[in-house]
Design an enzyme around this catalytic site. Sequence first.
Site, PDB file in Angstrom:
ATOM      1  N   ASP A 196      -1.963  -0.489   4.711  1.00  0.00           N
ATOM      2  CA  ASP A 196      -3.656   0.023   3.896  1.00  0.00           C
ATOM      3  C   ASP A 196      -3.975  -1.029   4.852  1.00  0.00           C
ATOM      4  O   ASP A 196      -4.063  -1.841   4.946  1.00  0.00           O
ATOM      5  CB  ASP A 196      -3.692  -0.508   2.432  1.00  0.00           C
ATOM      6  CG  ASP A 196      -4.883   0.605   1.594  1.00  0.00           C
ATOM      7  OD1 ASP A 196      -5.388   0.691   3.017  1.00  0.00           O
ATOM      8  OD2 ASP A 196      -4.916  -0.196   0.800  1.00  0.00           O
ATOM      9  N   GLU A 201      -3.759   5.805   5.109  1.00  0.00           N
ATOM     10  CA  GLU A 201      -2.967   4.745   4.071  1.00  0.00           C
ATOM     11  C   GLU A 201      -1.532   5.721   3.805  1.00  0.00           C
ATOM     12  O   GLU A 201      -1.765   6.567   4.533  1.00  0.00           O
ATOM     13  CB  GLU A 201      -3.651   5.186   2.813  1.00  0.00           C
ATOM     14  CG  GLU A 201      -2.651   4.187   1.563  1.00  0.00           C
ATOM     15  CD  GLU A 201      -3.501   4.327   0.093  1.00  0.00           C
ATOM     16  OE1 GLU A 201      -3.495   3.543  -0.350  1.00  0.00           O
ATOM     17  OE2 GLU A 201      -4.572   5.497   0.543  1.00  0.00           O
TER      18      GLU A 201
END
EC number: 2.7.7.7
Length: 420
Positions: A42, A136
């Site tokens: 992320d 992500e």
Amino acid sequence: MPCLCRDCFREVPEARGTCAACGSRRLVRHPELFTLTVAHVDCDAFYASIEKRDRPELLALPVIVGGGRRGVVSAACYIARTRGVRSAMPMFKALALCPDAVVIKPDMAKYAAAARQIRGLMERLTPLVQPLSIDEAVLDLRGTAALHRAPPAAVLARFARAVEMQVGVTVSIGLAANRLMGKLAAERDKPRGFAVIGGAEAADWLAPQPVTLLPGVGPALARKLESAGFTRLGQLATLNPLEAARRFGEDGPGLAARARGEDKRPVNPERETKSISAETTFDRDLAAVAELEAPLWRMCEKLARRLREKELAAAGVVLKLKTAGFALRTRNARLPSPTRLPETLFAAARPLLLREADGTAFRLIGIGAQPLAPAAGADRGDLADPEAPKRAARWQAVEALRARFGEAAVMQGRGLKPRA
């Protein structure tokens, strides 16, 4: 206990508090460190980090990426987050919390370029990369240790360094036994984090956590669970599949399994796109149909373009409206045949809009394609609509002119903004 230096990527003797080779204190320890293979990556405050990368004078300042005062926060740097600013927060609330923030309009082309760089670095590690959003992704590095001559944990630490050096942003990594626990691990140690949750500890780690920790458990489901006496994941984890189904319906067994840290979803690079949409927030609230139709048309054009880029078509449309009081309304309709033409999308969405335009003031309108269909079957025409291929050819010509001469080269009157 296995221990890895995140700066020089060497294994560190258990008793040491610093790396003997480089002196770094950025060490990660875990019993399963060198056997786990699923990682959730992320990017940290991605949009805001890109802006700070390109404008170093902003490094020590709170930065918010988003629209005008009536828009929402797309991203906030960690300085702004310490003031309470969060993604998707209305801009006026964000500025009330952080009045000295530097507000920057999103530059999606720039963010997409950085995302492609990061994706390329991921794909050097393993073919099993599943993007989840622009910033992500989840990776499965099983079977790659021989190729990289290092366990996945060390490979991921090198990857994080490469992103910092080559792209100029930081990432947080969650290493675990499955996708669910990888995501939760990544959220534990942001920014620039590297957290590990092993398979043996997952259930015990989850047990004291609130039910809202699980992805997909929003306010409505949390209230339903609380009313049934379930506020902690450990309580849900005790339910067997039959009891979970009796209490919470067909989603109950899966909910209880996730509460135990179980997740059988594979990392799938060919993940199917479920929907495509476009939306806009108005500069002022709009209520009249005539005022709402113009932005709806512009969103239909944008949606048609996105469908073409994805080589997909719409088999149905979803109209999204947000009232001045932030109440969300969604209405949907199926199409008689798949399309990626803005006028067909508009013709299906307009009746939905007419039913909702009852004098209510709206701050946002959007249009989505759901379900999706293959592009090959779109706008082919039939006895009921023999002109569809001609409309498709006209739209293709319009898009070609816009690509060459700019968006304003060809415009329909229904999409023009009213003069102030």
